[in-house]
Design a protein around this motif. Structure first.
Motif, PDB file in Angstrom:
ATOM      1  N   ARG A  36      33.606  38.210  65.643  1.00 39.22           N
ATOM      2  CA  ARG A  36      33.252  38.713  64.314  1.00 39.22           C
ATOM      3  C   ARG A  36      31.787  39.124  64.316  1.00 39.22           C
ATOM      4  NH1 ARG A  36      33.869  33.954  60.696  1.00 39.22           N
ATOM      5  NH2 ARG A  36      33.747  35.427  58.987  1.00 39.22           N
ATOM      6  N   PRO A  37      31.442  40.114  63.517  1.00 32.56           N
ATOM      7  CA  PRO A  37      30.031  40.529  63.470  1.00 32.56           C
ATOM      8  C   PRO A  37      29.155  39.401  62.925  1.00 32.56           C
ATOM      9  CG  PRO A  37      31.348  41.723  61.835  1.00 32.56           C
ATOM     10  CD  PRO A  37      32.301  40.929  62.666  1.00 32.56           C
ATOM     11  N   ALA A  38      27.927  39.345  63.452  1.00 34.56           N
ATOM     12  CA  ALA A  38      27.010  38.264  63.071  1.00 34.56           C
ATOM     13  C   ALA A  38      26.832  38.184  61.560  1.00 34.56           C
ATOM     14  CB  ALA A  38      25.663  38.475  63.759  1.00 34.56           C
ATOM     15  N   ALA A  39      26.692  39.350  60.907  1.00 35.99           N
ATOM     16  CA  ALA A  39      26.380  39.341  59.474  1.00 35.99           C
ATOM     17  C   ALA A  39      27.423  38.563  58.675  1.00 35.99           C
ATOM     18  CB  ALA A  39      26.273  40.779  58.953  1.00 35.99           C
ATOM     19  N   GLU A  40      28.671  38.764  59.060  1.00 40.95           N
ATOM     20  CA  GLU A  40      29.753  38.093  58.344  1.00 40.95           C
ATOM     21  C   GLU A  40      29.622  36.572  58.461  1.00 40.95           C
ATOM     22  OE1 GLU A  40      33.386  40.438  59.244  1.00 40.95           O
ATOM     23  OE2 GLU A  40      34.362  38.477  59.035  1.00 40.95           O
ATOM     24  N   ILE A  41      29.363  36.144  59.692  1.00 42.90           N
ATOM     25  CA  ILE A  41      29.236  34.697  59.939  1.00 42.90           C
ATOM     26  C   ILE A  41      28.010  34.140  59.218  1.00 42.90           C
ATOM     27  CG2 ILE A  41      28.858  32.950  61.718  1.00 42.90           C
ATOM     28  CD1 ILE A  41      30.391  34.834  63.638  1.00 42.90           C
TER      29      ILE A  41
ATOM     30  N   GLU B 132      25.657  30.702  52.795  1.00 39.27           N
ATOM     31  CA  GLU B 132      26.170  30.304  51.488  1.00 39.27           C
ATOM     32  C   GLU B 132      26.533  28.816  51.486  1.00 39.27           C
ATOM     33  OE1 GLU B 132      28.965  32.750  49.479  1.00 39.27           O
ATOM     34  OE2 GLU B 132      29.338  31.205  47.967  1.00 39.27           O
ATOM     35  N   ASP B 133      27.207  28.404  52.558  1.00 40.79           N
ATOM     36  CA  ASP B 133      27.585  26.996  52.662  1.00 40.79           C
ATOM     37  C   ASP B 133      26.340  26.105  52.691  1.00 40.79           C
ATOM     38  OD1 ASP B 133      29.674  24.950  53.238  1.00 40.79           O
ATOM     39  OD2 ASP B 133      28.418  24.692  55.020  1.00 40.79           O
ATOM     40  N   THR B 134      25.319  26.555  53.422  1.00 42.45           N
ATOM     41  CA  THR B 134      24.080  25.784  53.520  1.00 42.45           C
ATOM     42  C   THR B 134      23.422  25.640  52.146  1.00 42.45           C
ATOM     43  OG1 THR B 134      23.730  26.558  55.768  1.00 42.45           O
ATOM     44  CG2 THR B 134      21.811  25.686  54.624  1.00 42.45           C
ATOM     45  N   ILE B 135      23.341  26.737  51.428  1.00 43.08           N
ATOM     46  CA  ILE B 135      22.676  26.700  50.121  1.00 43.08           C
ATOM     47  C   ILE B 135      23.455  25.816  49.160  1.00 43.08           C
ATOM     48  CG2 ILE B 135      22.081  28.088  48.090  1.00 43.08           C
ATOM     49  CD1 ILE B 135      21.369  30.368  50.052  1.00 43.08           C
ATOM     50  N   ARG B 136      24.767  25.945  49.174  1.00 38.91           N
ATOM     51  CA  ARG B 136      25.568  25.169  48.217  1.00 38.91           C
ATOM     52  C   ARG B 136      25.587  23.684  48.529  1.00 38.91           C
ATOM     53  NH1 ARG B 136      27.867  28.211  44.500  1.00 38.91           N
ATOM     54  NH2 ARG B 136      28.388  30.386  44.982  1.00 38.91           N
TER      55      ARG B 136
ATOM     56  N   SER C 125      15.307  34.195  44.726  1.00 40.76           N
ATOM     57  CA  SER C 125      15.789  35.287  45.556  1.00 40.76           C
ATOM     58  C   SER C 125      16.097  34.817  46.961  1.00 40.76           C
ATOM     59  CB  SER C 125      14.783  36.443  45.582  1.00 40.76           C
ATOM     60  OG  SER C 125      13.647  36.071  46.324  1.00 40.76           O
ATOM     61  N   ILE C 126      16.966  35.585  47.621  1.00 38.07           N
ATOM     62  CA  ILE C 126      17.356  35.281  48.990  1.00 38.07           C
ATOM     63  C   ILE C 126      17.049  36.511  49.831  1.00 38.07           C
ATOM     64  CG2 ILE C 126      19.276  34.750  50.530  1.00 38.07           C
ATOM     65  CD1 ILE C 126      20.688  33.517  48.046  1.00 38.07           C
ATOM     66  N   LEU C 127      16.197  36.317  50.822  1.00 39.87           N
ATOM     67  CA  LEU C 127      15.953  37.397  51.775  1.00 39.87           C
ATOM     68  C   LEU C 127      16.744  37.046  53.019  1.00 39.87           C
ATOM     69  CD1 LEU C 127      12.510  38.908  52.680  1.00 39.87           C
ATOM     70  CD2 LEU C 127      14.036  38.135  54.477  1.00 39.87           C
TER      71      LEU C 127
ATOM     72  N   GLY D 140      25.232  35.127  41.447  1.00 40.85           N
ATOM     73  CA  GLY D 140      24.445  36.214  40.883  1.00 40.85           C
ATOM     74  C   GLY D 140      23.134  36.480  41.593  1.00 40.85           C
ATOM     75  N   ILE D 141      22.769  35.637  42.541  1.00 39.42           N
ATOM     76  CA  ILE D 141      21.559  35.922  43.325  1.00 39.42           C
ATOM     77  C   ILE D 141      21.987  36.716  44.546  1.00 39.42           C
ATOM     78  CG2 ILE D 141      19.545  34.950  44.479  1.00 39.42           C
ATOM     79  CD1 ILE D 141      20.117  32.339  42.889  1.00 39.42           C
ATOM     80  N   LYS D 142      21.593  37.981  44.594  1.00 41.40           N
ATOM     81  CA  LYS D 142      22.015  38.853  45.699  1.00 41.40           C
ATOM     82  C   LYS D 142      20.940  38.868  46.778  1.00 41.40           C
ATOM     83  CE  LYS D 142      25.005  42.094  43.250  1.00 41.40           C
ATOM     84  NZ  LYS D 142      24.982  41.427  41.913  1.00 41.40           N
ATOM     85  N   SER D 143      21.400  38.880  48.028  1.00 41.91           N
ATOM     86  CA  SER D 143      20.436  38.896  49.118  1.00 41.91           C
ATOM     87  C   SER D 143      19.804  40.276  49.226  1.00 41.91           C
ATOM     88  CB  SER D 143      21.120  38.534  50.428  1.00 41.91           C
ATOM     89  OG  SER D 143      22.166  39.449  50.675  1.00 41.91           O
TER      90      SER D 143
END
Lengths: 309, 741
Positions: free
Chosen positions: B116-121, B127-131, B154-156, B174-177
């Motif tokens: 799978r492409p890195a971005a997807e992973i 997301e899991d880390t933040i939650r 914000s998330i960069l 609602g916080i978009k990267s």
């Protein structure tokens, strides 16, 4: 009133500027609650209105009493009676920090010259069964405000979360006005025909109350009043939600909460008189907290508390 | 291979949580990526008050394809079974392959999981880390349900390689990267986009943010020490404060200011504590006067006036703070100079623990114990009593109420102000020591007595109410207290039997809790005196019982039955702590066990002397061999005793000795038996071990030449009795059966 880009010249001008600023940001500018409280948080506009789902935005001055802090008017910045400026917005807006910094600018704090810092300070009120996370805000090392995101009040989780700002007005004003002793601070315009200092207004009362708080207050009477307030609070809340006279649903959360406020202040007075031992202290705080929780339970049963029949 | 840059931008993160959070971000994200097959070359975590940052280098652009072979049902199995297998494996019937196995033809299938492409992973892992981020305390804000330490803004999250960079798309409540961040709150130029880590770090610095906390700390320390040095002064080192301050600023600007003359008379510790606790200031000392004369504060910005306004403000705050401190100090001095009676009085109203009475009760108890230790430490009981009674006085002072960490230290100042002697003043400060394993141990006899009594009273008290430490829970720091006692006793070379002191102090606790207090107190008094004369409790109760007409009150009976167990249990706790302590010194636990099994094991010094001598002996060749000789003798003897049903303990006679080595052993035992036992008697364990060493050669020679189990029953018995002499001598030194090897 002076221009907002100039320095304020008196205690009252700082209050007026804060009122104008927060009114401009959409807050309902409310008046002080007409009871003795230890902090602006006790005002029902904060304690009760932070509960439930309804949006809210209020700002007000609240005279506050802390009997143990009395110093007979001699300490440069400790008073048993002082003023807090309180802002409560629910839900907390995303730009609350920026709004807050704007209020400092409004009272003449130049962000280019001062060092403003948000330093961890989690807020907890054991008597209100409340806690939140936030900071104390430092201006050049001086704590000028408390900034809190309420997480729980009266034992209830806050949904949505309120953002609360509390300014210690005397300390902040002394800093902005460059005054070293609170009693020397101009209360009104120093060039007014009758210029008054903070000391002109409050030095004598600080002495009177310090003496009464520490040495004279009749502790038997205070104890009795504490118990009466506690009993009355319970009695009010024990009433049926439906008023038999009008046939309407009237949950008396506010009258009951008044008794909770009373009990809390009476406890503070007893504490200042030094008649409460360390172990008893916890028990008294627990009793007030029980009242606060019951009032919070009642408030969420009211329309303002989000109750829908 | 791309690089990954993540920044989580929020409102101010508490300084004390930042370092851990940067590590947690790194660990959780990298663990998640690696688990999904995305390996990387390097990872670096950073934090500032408003951001957590993670930079990964050399990440795989996509996770590798994985092939997995699965074994299915037998060829010809029921359709249902085959369909079930196909469903489970997610393949179609035509993907099945038949293969011969020893058990017949079986279906196999090869499942290919494409990479799978890195971005997807990354999006999933982040997301899991933040939650699920492990903040010590987290919160909600606004109307949302997401939790973070303070509102997350914000998330960069960008992947970058030679070709350019791309945002890893992500939307959390609602916080978009994006690829955007911002610099310093006041000195920055608003939001800006970045293309990769280098660009990010450079642009942050341009916008007045030093990303690396280590760099901020070094900058602060460098400027602070330089500034102080230029005026011939020293900054008082404080690593914890430095880390904290580096976590309060993104752009550190160091400023040095004066402490007003009025306050230079305050104790330096008060200045330092007040400035650190309230203001996060560093103290600056004048090495010539030894006084703290200036402070260092760290601002978070530059100003046109080079910090003059900021410094003036900080100075004003400090003035107010120190005015408070001075107010406390002067009030306290007034009470102290009047003799401090008001403080001691008020301690009678302060609860120490609801089952252990007030501070006043506690002081009375440990004062009695401290005075009993007069002989042990060689000081006058009267002075010890005065010191013990005064030791906790400062807990009532305003200064200690404001700064609890100054307890003891203020006691020293106030004792001096109260006109108490130097010994009393020193004890007020030193009786809390040692607090940790590296803390100094007091040596002044009066301080030692009070320190021991305070700790022993705490330990016996919590043992009496059954509040012992369990596992990692030790809310009353009882392990530390026991280690404190051990170090006080050993490092001051004190001789005392703990048992008798445990018993007496436990009795004092009992007297406090007794139903019939007056009677209980009187009896406890008697018991206590008896213990002083006769040692431990058991026999003493009988003596008292004889002295009293009639039966003991039931309560006393009950105490008599329970108390020795409590006391023994507490001694066991001390032995456990001692093992930990000696293990750090390199003494083996089995060696200590061998010594604990000997009489007098409540005398820690005796116990440790024995253990150290034994440890040293066992390290020598003689020691090692003697131990083997002893074990051999003991084994033969034990087996023979079991077989014969008798104890061989007496009557070895040289006239039945046949072999020269046997005679030589008799001779050696005759010489060393007396020497060893008199060495033990005078506690000269090194000499005792020397005696044992002298036995090694004859014992070895004996076993070499002689068969113990001779056909001649007289000779055999004589030899067994001879072995018994070896056993008795060795066991008189330590219980060698407990030594391993």
């Amino acid at each position: 009133m002076a221009q907002t880009d100039s320095k304020p010249r008196s205690f009252q001008e700082i209050i007026l500027r804060l009122q104008a600023y927060w009114a401009g940001k959409g807050c309902a500018v409310m008046q002080p609650y007409d009871m003795e409280v230890g902090a602006g948080t006790f005002h029902p506009a904060t304690t009760l209105r932070s509960l439930g789902s309804k949006s809210w935005a209020a700002a007000y001055v609240q005279p506050s009493r802390r009997p143990t802090d009395g110093r007979y008017g001699e300490n440069p910045n400790r008073l048993q009676h002082y003023y807090q400026y309180q802002v409560l917005i629910k839900p907390s807006p995303p730009d609350l920090q920026a709004l807050y910094l704007g209020s400092l600018e409004a009272i003449g704090v130049d962000m280019e010259m001062h060092d403003i810092r948000f330093v961890e300070d989690d807020w907890e009120s054991p008597t209100l069964g409340a806690w939140g996370l936030g900071w104390e805000v430092w201006c050049d090392g001086m704590e000028v405000s408390q900034f809190t995101y309420f997480q729980q009040v009266g034992g209830h989780d806050c949904h949505p979360v309120s953002g609360e700002l509390t300014y210690g007005l005397e300390r902040l004003a002394m800093y902005v006005l460059g005054v070293d002793h609170v009693m020397d601070m101009p209360f009104n315009d120093p060039e007014a025909p009758i210029a008054l200092t903070y000391g002109d207004v409050f030095r004598q009362t600080e002495q009177e109350y310090s003496r009464w708080n520490f040495d004279v207050a009749n502790t038997d009477v205070l104890l009795k009043q504490f118990e009466e307030a506690e009993a009355e609070c319970g009695a009010i809340l024990a009433q049926d939600h439906v008023d038999p006279k009008t046939g309407k649903r009237i949950v008396m959360a506010h009258p009951a909460y008044d008794q909770c406020i009373k009990a809390s202040h009476l406890f503070n007075l007893l504490d200042a008189r030094g008649v409460i031992s360390v172990t008893e202290r916890q028990a008294y705080i627990g009793r007030v907290r029980t009242l606060a929780k019951q009032c919070a339970d009642a408030f969420v049963q009211t329309e303002a508390g989000g109750y829908a029949a | 291979m791309p690089d990954l840059l993540i920044e989580l931008f929020s409102e101010e993160i508490p300084a004390r949580m930042q370092a851990r959070a940067a590590d947690d971000l790194k660990k959780r994200v990298t663990d998640g990526l690696v688990e999904a097959g995305l390996t990387y070359a390097g990872a670096h975590g950073f934090s500032t008050p408003r951001r957590l940052t993670l930079a990964l280098e050399g990440l795989l652009a996509e996770s590798p394809t994985v092939r997995e072979e699965r074994k299915g049902p037998k060829v010809g199995a029921p359709d249902k079974a085959i369909e079930g297998f196909l469903r489970g494996a997610g393949v179609a019937r035509e993907d099945l392959q038949e293969r011969e196995t020893p058990k017949g033809a079986v279906y196999f299938v090869t499942i290919e999981k494409p990479g799978r492409p890195a971005a997807e992973i990354i999006a999933e892992v982040l997301e899991d880390t933040i939650r699920n981020f492990p903040w010590p305390k987290s919160m909600r804000w606004g109307a949302g349900t997401l939790r973070w330490v303070r509102p997350l803004h914000s998330i960069l999250c960008i992947l970058s390689d030679e070709a350019g960079h791309s945002v890893v798309p992500l939307d959390i409540d609602g916080i978009k990267s994006g690829d955007v961040t911002e610099g310093h709150r006041f000195m920055g130029s608003g939001r800006f986009a970045v293309t990769g880590f280098e660009d990010y770090e450079v642009k942050l610095k341009r916008d007045h943010v030093v990303l690396n906390p280590q760099e901020r700390a070094e900058h602060i320390w460098h400027d602070a020490t330089n500034m102080a040095f230029a005026q011939g002064l020293d900054v008082v080192e404080d690593k914890g404060l430095l880390t904290e301050v580096a976590g309060l600023v993104e752009w550190p600007v160091v400023l040095m200011g004066d402490i007003a003359e009025d306050f230079l008379g305050l104790p330096p510790e008060v200045l330092q504590t007040s400035m650190k606790e309230h203001q996060k200031f560093f103290s600056v000392k004048n090495p010539k006067t030894g006084r703290i004369e200036k402070f260092i504060t760290v601002a978070n910005r530059e100003t046109k006036d080079n910090g003059a306004t900021i410094l003036a403000g900080n100075q004003k705050v400090l003035f107010a703070r120190l005015s408070d401190a001075k107010f406390f100090w002067e009030n306290d001095l007034r009470v102290a100079e009047a003799g401090a009676d008001a403080w001691l009085e008020s301690l009678n109203n302060v609860t120490f623990h609801n089952k252990l009475g007030t501070q006043g009760d506690r002081i009375a108890r440990f004062t009695a114990l401290a005075q009993e230790l007069a002989g042990v430490v060689a000081a006058e009981a009267e002075v010890i009593g005065e010191a013990a009674r005064f030791a906790k006085a400062d807990l009532s002072s305003e200064m200690v109420y404001e700064f609890p960490e100054l307890q003891g230290l203020m006691g020293r100042y106030y004792a001096a102000a109260a006109g108490r002697g130097e010994e009393v003043a020193a004890a007020a400060e030193e009786h809390y020591s040692p607090l940790g394993p590296s803390d100094d141990v007091p040596t002044a006899p009066v301080s030692v007595a009070v320190a021991l009594a305070d700790k022993l009273d705490t330990l016996t008290g919590f043992w009496a109410i059954d509040e012992k430490p369990t596992g990692s829970k030790d809310p009353f720091a009882l392990r530390r207290a026991a280690l404190g006692v051990i170090r006080l006793v050993l490092e001051n070379d004190l001789r005392l039997g703990l048992d008798a002191h445990f018993d007496r102090q436990l009795l004092r606790h009992e007297a406090h809790q007794g139903d019939d207090e007056l009677l209980a107190r009187a009896l406890m008094q008697d018991l206590s005196v008896e213990i002083a004369d006769h040692g431990v409790l058991g026999a003493v109760v009988r003596t008292v019982q004889d002295a009293i007409d009639g039966d003991l009150p039931k309560y006393i009976e009950e105490v008599r039955n329970r108390l020795p167990d409590t006391s023994r249990d507490l001694l066991g706790f001390f032995h456990d702590r001692l093992k930990v302590y000696l293990r750090d010194e390199g003494v083996r636990h089995d060696v200590i066990d061998a010594c604990i099994a000997m009489p007098g094991n409540d005398d820690l010094n005796l116990l440790v002397k024995r253990a150290r001598a034994l440890e040293a002996f066992l390290r020598t060749e003689d020691g090692e061999n003697l131990l083997q000789g002893f074990k051999r003798a003991n084994n033969i003897l034990t087996q023979a005793e079991e077989k014969d049903g008798v104890e061989y303990s007496f009557g070895a006679d040289v006239k039945h000795a046949q072999d020269d080595s046997e005679k030589a052993l008799f001779a050696a035992l005759d010489v060393q038996e007396g020497a060893i036992s008199s060495a033990i008697g005078s506690e000269d364990f090194a000499a005792a071990m020397g005696g044992m060493a002298a036995l090694r050669a004859p014992i070895d020679a004996f076993f070499e030449a002689v068969q113990v189990n001779s056909d001649n029953e007289i000779v055999r018995r004589n030899r067994l009795n001879l072995l018994s002499r070896i056993r008795t001598i060795c066991l008189g030194v330590a219980d060698l059966t407990r030594v391993e090897g």
